[in-house]
Design an enzyme around this catalytic site. Structure first.
Site, PDB file in Angstrom:
ATOM      1  N   ASN A  56       0.652   0.399   6.175  1.00 51.13           N
ATOM      2  CA  ASN A  56       1.132  -0.496   5.119  1.00 51.13           C
ATOM      3  C   ASN A  56       1.840  -1.649   5.813  1.00 51.13           C
ATOM      4  O   ASN A  56       2.751  -1.430   6.605  1.00 51.13           O
ATOM      5  CB  ASN A  56       2.104   0.252   4.194  1.00 51.13           C
ATOM      6  CG  ASN A  56       2.717  -0.669   3.157  1.00 51.13           C
ATOM      7  OD1 ASN A  56       2.164  -1.724   2.840  1.00 51.13           O
ATOM      8  ND2 ASN A  56       3.865  -0.275   2.635  1.00 51.13           N
ATOM      9  N   GLY A  57       1.424  -2.883   5.522  1.00 51.33           N
ATOM     10  CA  GLY A  57       2.065  -4.043   6.150  1.00 51.33           C
ATOM     11  C   GLY A  57       1.009  -5.028   6.610  1.00 51.33           C
ATOM     12  O   GLY A  57      -0.170  -4.916   6.231  1.00 51.33           O
TER      13      GLY A  57
ATOM     14  N   CYS B  60       0.851  -1.178   0.000  1.00 54.10           N
ATOM     15  CA  CYS B  60       0.000   0.000   0.000  1.00 54.10           C
ATOM     16  C   CYS B  60       0.892   1.235   0.000  1.00 54.10           C
ATOM     17  O   CYS B  60       2.079   1.156   0.276  1.00 54.10           O
ATOM     18  CB  CYS B  60      -0.881   0.013   1.242  1.00 54.10           C
ATOM     19  SG  CYS B  60      -1.766  -1.524   1.474  1.00 54.10           S
TER      20      CYS B  60
ATOM     21  N   GLU C 219       0.891 -10.552 -17.164  1.00 57.28           N
ATOM     22  CA  GLU C 219       0.555  -9.625 -16.082  1.00 57.28           C
ATOM     23  C   GLU C 219      -0.164  -8.380 -16.560  1.00 57.28           C
ATOM     24  O   GLU C 219      -0.977  -7.829 -15.834  1.00 57.28           O
ATOM     25  CB  GLU C 219       1.776  -9.274 -15.234  1.00 57.28           C
ATOM     26  CG  GLU C 219       2.801  -8.437 -15.918  1.00 57.28           C
ATOM     27  CD  GLU C 219       3.984  -8.135 -15.023  1.00 57.28           C
ATOM     28  OE1 GLU C 219       3.801  -7.899 -13.835  1.00 57.28           O
ATOM     29  OE2 GLU C 219       5.118  -8.123 -15.545  1.00 57.28           O
TER      30      GLU C 219
ATOM     31  N   LYS D 164       2.990  -2.783  -7.220  1.00 59.65           N
ATOM     32  CA  LYS D 164       4.447  -2.709  -7.239  1.00 59.65           C
ATOM     33  C   LYS D 164       4.923  -2.925  -5.812  1.00 59.65           C
ATOM     34  O   LYS D 164       4.231  -2.572  -4.869  1.00 59.65           O
ATOM     35  CB  LYS D 164       4.826  -1.298  -7.706  1.00 59.65           C
ATOM     36  CG  LYS D 164       6.269  -1.116  -8.078  1.00 59.65           C
ATOM     37  CD  LYS D 164       6.427  -1.220  -9.540  1.00 59.65           C
ATOM     38  CE  LYS D 164       7.861  -1.024  -9.989  1.00 59.65           C
ATOM     39  NZ  LYS D 164       8.116  -1.806 -11.201  1.00 59.65           N
TER      40      LYS D 164
ATOM     41  N   LYS E 256       5.570 -10.961 -18.648  1.00 58.43           N
ATOM     42  CA  LYS E 256       5.171  -9.594 -19.038  1.00 58.43           C
ATOM     43  C   LYS E 256       3.798  -9.607 -19.698  1.00 58.43           C
ATOM     44  O   LYS E 256       2.935  -8.808 -19.399  1.00 58.43           O
ATOM     45  CB  LYS E 256       6.200  -9.102 -20.029  1.00 58.43           C
ATOM     46  CG  LYS E 256       6.962  -7.897 -19.970  1.00 58.43           C
ATOM     47  CD  LYS E 256       7.488  -7.148 -18.846  1.00 58.43           C
ATOM     48  CE  LYS E 256       7.153  -7.524 -17.466  1.00 58.43           C
ATOM     49  NZ  LYS E 256       8.197  -7.360 -16.522  1.00 58.43           N
TER      50      LYS E 256
ATOM     51  N   ARG F 100       1.477   1.417  -5.989  1.00 57.20           N
ATOM     52  CA  ARG F 100       1.740   0.467  -4.903  1.00 57.20           C
ATOM     53  C   ARG F 100       0.487  -0.324  -4.520  1.00 57.20           C
ATOM     54  O   ARG F 100       0.571  -1.282  -3.750  1.00 57.20           O
ATOM     55  CB  ARG F 100       2.249   1.213  -3.667  1.00 57.20           C
ATOM     56  CG  ARG F 100       3.496   2.023  -3.892  1.00 57.20           C
ATOM     57  CD  ARG F 100       3.898   2.732  -2.630  1.00 57.20           C
ATOM     58  NE  ARG F 100       4.361   1.775  -1.647  1.00 57.20           N
ATOM     59  CZ  ARG F 100       5.616   1.429  -1.462  1.00 57.20           C
ATOM     60  NH1 ARG F 100       6.555   1.969  -2.207  1.00 57.20           N
ATOM     61  NH2 ARG F 100       5.946   0.552  -0.558  1.00 57.20           N
TER      62      ARG F 100
ATOM     63  N   GLU G   4      10.521 -14.427 -18.911  1.00 55.37           N
ATOM     64  CA  GLU G   4      10.219 -13.021 -18.655  1.00 55.37           C
ATOM     65  C   GLU G   4       9.212 -12.485 -19.682  1.00 55.37           C
ATOM     66  O   GLU G   4       8.290 -11.751 -19.324  1.00 55.37           O
ATOM     67  CB  GLU G   4      11.524 -12.205 -18.659  1.00 55.37           C
ATOM     68  CG  GLU G   4      11.375 -10.702 -18.503  1.00 55.37           C
ATOM     69  CD  GLU G   4      10.676 -10.252 -17.215  1.00 55.37           C
ATOM     70  OE1 GLU G   4      10.400 -11.093 -16.334  1.00 55.37           O
ATOM     71  OE2 GLU G   4      10.374  -9.056 -17.112  1.00 55.37           O
TER      72      GLU G   4
ATOM     73  N   HIS H 211       7.714 -33.166 -24.533  1.00 57.01           N
ATOM     74  CA  HIS H 211       7.487 -34.145 -23.468  1.00 57.01           C
ATOM     75  C   HIS H 211       6.114 -33.969 -22.828  1.00 57.01           C
ATOM     76  O   HIS H 211       5.936 -34.267 -21.658  1.00 57.01           O
ATOM     77  CB  HIS H 211       8.604 -34.064 -22.425  1.00 57.01           C
ATOM     78  CG  HIS H 211       9.940 -34.414 -23.009  1.00 57.01           C
ATOM     79  ND1 HIS H 211      10.285 -35.694 -23.370  1.00 57.01           N
ATOM     80  CD2 HIS H 211      10.988 -33.635 -23.346  1.00 57.01           C
ATOM     81  CE1 HIS H 211      11.495 -35.697 -23.888  1.00 57.01           C
ATOM     82  NE2 HIS H 211      11.947 -34.456 -23.886  1.00 57.01           N
TER      83      HIS H 211
ATOM     84  N   TRP I 132      -3.778  -2.069  -1.285  1.00 54.61           N
ATOM     85  CA  TRP I 132      -3.792  -3.369  -1.964  1.00 54.61           C
ATOM     86  C   TRP I 132      -4.235  -4.345  -0.893  1.00 54.61           C
ATOM     87  O   TRP I 132      -3.500  -4.636   0.043  1.00 54.61           O
ATOM     88  CB  TRP I 132      -2.381  -3.707  -2.480  1.00 54.61           C
ATOM     89  CG  TRP I 132      -2.330  -4.940  -3.319  1.00 54.61           C
ATOM     90  CD1 TRP I 132      -2.552  -5.016  -4.659  1.00 54.61           C
ATOM     91  CD2 TRP I 132      -2.016  -6.278  -2.890  1.00 54.61           C
ATOM     92  NE1 TRP I 132      -2.406  -6.311  -5.085  1.00 54.61           N
ATOM     93  CE2 TRP I 132      -2.085  -7.104  -4.024  1.00 54.61           C
ATOM     94  CE3 TRP I 132      -1.699  -6.863  -1.664  1.00 54.61           C
ATOM     95  CZ2 TRP I 132      -1.843  -8.480  -3.968  1.00 54.61           C
ATOM     96  CZ3 TRP I 132      -1.449  -8.219  -1.603  1.00 54.61           C
ATOM     97  CH2 TRP I 132      -1.525  -9.012  -2.754  1.00 54.61           C
TER      98      TRP I 132
HETATM   99  C1  F6R Z   1       6.929  -8.148 -12.967  1.00 53.94           C
HETATM  100  C2  F6R Z   1       7.365  -7.550 -11.730  1.00 53.94           C
HETATM  101  C3  F6R Z   1       7.479  -8.423 -10.541  1.00 53.94           C
HETATM  102  C4  F6R Z   1       8.736  -8.040  -9.726  1.00 53.94           C
HETATM  103  C5  F6R Z   1       8.757  -8.831  -8.418  1.00 53.94           C
HETATM  104  C6  F6R Z   1       9.997  -8.507  -7.607  1.00 53.94           C
HETATM  105  O1  F6R Z   1       6.890  -7.203 -14.004  1.00 53.94           O
HETATM  106  O2  F6R Z   1       7.618  -6.371 -11.651  1.00 53.94           O
HETATM  107  O3  F6R Z   1       7.499  -9.757 -10.889  1.00 53.94           O
HETATM  108  O4  F6R Z   1       9.866  -8.308 -10.496  1.00 53.94           O
HETATM  109  O5  F6R Z   1       7.625  -8.523  -7.672  1.00 53.94           O
HETATM  110  O6  F6R Z   1      10.043  -7.152  -7.282  1.00 53.94           O
HETATM  111  P1  F6R Z   1      11.379  -6.472  -6.809  1.00 53.94           P
HETATM  112  O7  F6R Z   1      12.326  -6.491  -7.975  1.00 53.94           O
HETATM  113  O8  F6R Z   1      10.985  -5.096  -6.405  1.00 53.94           O
HETATM  114  O9  F6R Z   1      11.914  -7.298  -5.676  1.00 53.94           O
END
Ligand code: F6R
Length: 605
Positions: free
Chosen positions: A101-102, A2, A485, A600, A482, A27, A478, A501, A75
């Protein structure tokens, strides 16, 4: 996950809080709220939905006039994202309001205890126990009540607190959740991160675990974990407001994709001096290690999978990569001969922090690759190498990820040289390859228009497969993440040789397979896998280096990235995959910077 903000000064608090929440929305964005000290006590508004919705409600709320307040964008963890569960939460007597937050792990026990004492709870959240405890312990001294309250809490918290009896003051406390003080002139702030404050001040103080603080317009007072007053000098932020704005782009994600050449330049170039790689911040005797373990989450883990191959290939030390949420509970065999490398853009990811602690507890040396200066991981690790990507706002990481790759490459070459395992010619070739990456990334961005056309053709597919071998496989993971998500399309990444397989059963006419073919020495092998899926009706989009002209004979569509050193191509290969995810999401009308269910900086388990 959050975002929280606190303000005290002489300007109306509401616009400042709302603006800060907009900046913090990445966030968490399922509900939001603000509380303000007014001449009639504390008033709050909160609602499910985004900050925009809250702002519309605030515009119609007559009783929010005041110059001191707190705000939150959520969040949800405990309790669904309803109006009632949104923050702030107020004590039953209306004296205290808090944002948090937490996660409070022992909230059920505290709630039961307070309910037995007659306290009535309004929400389903863990947070509400904090504010009810504050009121319960209050005897006219907020600091004393805050100290007693946080002593009861187990878990993580960044808290900002208003008390109706102390006008103009915001109180705060931190444990395992980021919180900074913004130091202004005649006004001061609390926030989860700098983006919320950069418009107002560039001078910030990082609070540490166990610290509490009080801000008023003219003072910042900080107490250490033992309750003694402590003096902390602010640090000055070098980046400016433009870094936290969209700068003409429709989305932060596109802005950040486009910023990758500059981010790579900032990360790589200062670390190459006179043809030598210089990692000033790193003091490691590489001969001490018989094993390296890389651990991280999500995209940072995918960067670790690239790092595993590059470091092992150059240093000839066994390297493993593992997701932090698994590693932390595995009781892995590691010791003082292990180097644990953790990777994190935010530096606040809960599982990565736990994995780092696990490594330290077992006597391993620890090295962190982090973007956010002063973050928890940066402070905890024995050594830190910063990615100089600048602030990353879009939830889906792009420039954060490529700069992680760049640091892993720099580290691998540096370590191999220290170990005497790279001859002069190979070293020079790698250094030259590293220096070329920013310009090559710039050229890879030229694929944007072509990728957009492909996205228009394939955005409505049910499922998209990504295949590749070796480094290409790490990139497939990756690329697939991408896409899922931000576009919500189902997608899987497969080691190209593994497909037959079992999973090849899912390949049918019209299935789109993105085949990553930059790994030169395995090109022929991947080309055979392309044939296998084409024989079953798949459409193949290949990503290959420019010199691989024969790929046109294999695939239906080809995206060609500049030829790079055979160990360094992931930095360019990921760019068309990021663009593909972006344009598919755009075609599908998705909220690119705020994908559903995500946030994030994942500060919960
Ligand atoms: C995907 C993404 C997440 C972060 C993951 C780790 O696009 O951003 O998968 O890579 O949550 O986050 P950090 O790098 O902040 O530890």
């Amino acid at each position: 996950m959050c975002g929280i903000i606190g303000y005290t000064g002489s300007d109306p608090a509401v616009p400042i809080l709302l603006d800060g929440l907009k900046k913090l929305e990445y966030r968490g964005y399922d509900s939001a709220g603000i509380a303000v000290q007014t001449k009639d006590g504390l008033h709050m508004i909160k609602a499910s939905g985004k900050v925009e919705h809250l702002a519309a409600l605030a515009a119609q709320a007559p009783d929010l006039e005041g110059v001191c307040g707190i705000g939150h964008t959520r969040w949800a963890t405990h309790g669904s994202p309803t109006d009632i569960n949104a923050h702030p939460h107020m004590s039953a007597d209306g004296r205290f309001a808090i944002v948090h937050n937490g996660i409070i792990e022992n909230y059920l026990e505290i709630k039961k205890d307070l309910e037995e004492k007659g306290v009535v709870f309004a929400s389903e959240t863990d947070t509400e126990v904090i504010v009810q405890l504050l009121a319960y312990y209050y005897d006219g001294d907020v600091r004393k009540s805050l100290t007693r309250t946080i002593r009861r809490l187990e878990g993580s918290y960044a808290l900002a607190v208003l008390c109706a009896d102390v006008p103009g003051t915001v109180f705060a406390a931190r444990m395992s959740s980021p919180l900074i003080v913004g130091v202004g002139a005649g006004e001061n702030y609390f926030a989860s991160d700098i983006t919320a404050l950069i418009r107002h001040t560039k001078d910030v103080i990082d609070l540490e675990d166990g610290e509490t603080a009080e801000i008023s317009p003219d003072s910042v007072v900080i107490y250490d974990r033992y309750g003694s007053r402590t003096e902390k000098a602010p640090r000055h932020i070098l980046w400016d407001i433009a870094a936290a704005e969209k700068g003409g782009y429709d989305h932060f994600m596109m802005k950040e994709i486009m910023e990758q050449p500059q981010a790579l330049q900032a990360t790589i170039v200062p670390r190459i001096k006179g043809g030598q790689i210089v990692l000033d911040s790193v003091e490691l005797d590489m001969t001490k290690f018989d094993r390296i373990l890389i651990t991280a989450c999500g995209s940072a883990y995918h960067a670790g999978c690239v790092g595993r191959i590059v470091i092992e290939s150059l240093c000839r030390i066994p390297v493993e990569a593992e997701v932090a949420s698994e590693f932390r509970y595995r009781d892995a065999v590691i010791n003082e001969k292990t180097l644990v490398i953790v990777i994190s853009q935010s530096g606040e990811t809960a599982d990565t922090i736990a994995a780092l602690k696990e490594g330290k507890n077992k006597g391993a040396s620890t090295l962190a690759i982090v973007n956010v200066v002063g973050s928890t991981i940066a402070k905890l690790a024995d050594q830190v190498i910063y990615t100089w990507a600048g602030p990353e706002i879009a939830v889906a990481t792009t420039k954060g990820y490529v700069t992680q790759l760049a640091i892993l490459d720099l580290f691998a070459v540096w370590a191999a040289r220290k170990l005497g395992r790279l001859d002069d010619a190979s070293y020079k070739k790698l250094v030259k390859g590293l220096k070329a990456l920013p310009a090559q990334a710039q050229r890879a961005l030229d694929l944007s228009a072509g990728v957009k056309r492909l996205a228009a053709l394939y955005h409505d597919r049910q499922s998209i497969f990504f295949i590749g071998r070796n480094l290409d496989y790490a990139l497939a993971m990756e690329g697939s993440l991408k896409l899922k998500e931000i576009s919500y399309l189902h997608s899987e990444a497969y080691a190209a040789g593994e497909l037959k397989h079992g999973t090849i059963a899912l390949i049918e006419p019209g299935r789109l397979v993105v085949a990553l073919c930059c790994c030169e020495r395995l090109y022929e092998k991947t080309a055979s896998n392309i044939q296998q899926v084409k024989a079953r009706g798949a459409t193949v989009l290949a990503v290959a280096q420019e010199s691989k002209r024969q790929v046109y004979g294999e695939a239906d569509h080809v995206l060609q990235v500049p030829d790079c050193h055979p160990l360094l191509f992931p930095v360019t290969e990921i760019i068309p995959l990021q663009l593909l995810a972006y344009y598919v999401a755009l075609e599908n009308g998705c909220d690119i910077d705020k994908p559903k269910n995500l946030a994030k900086s994942v500060t919960v388990e």
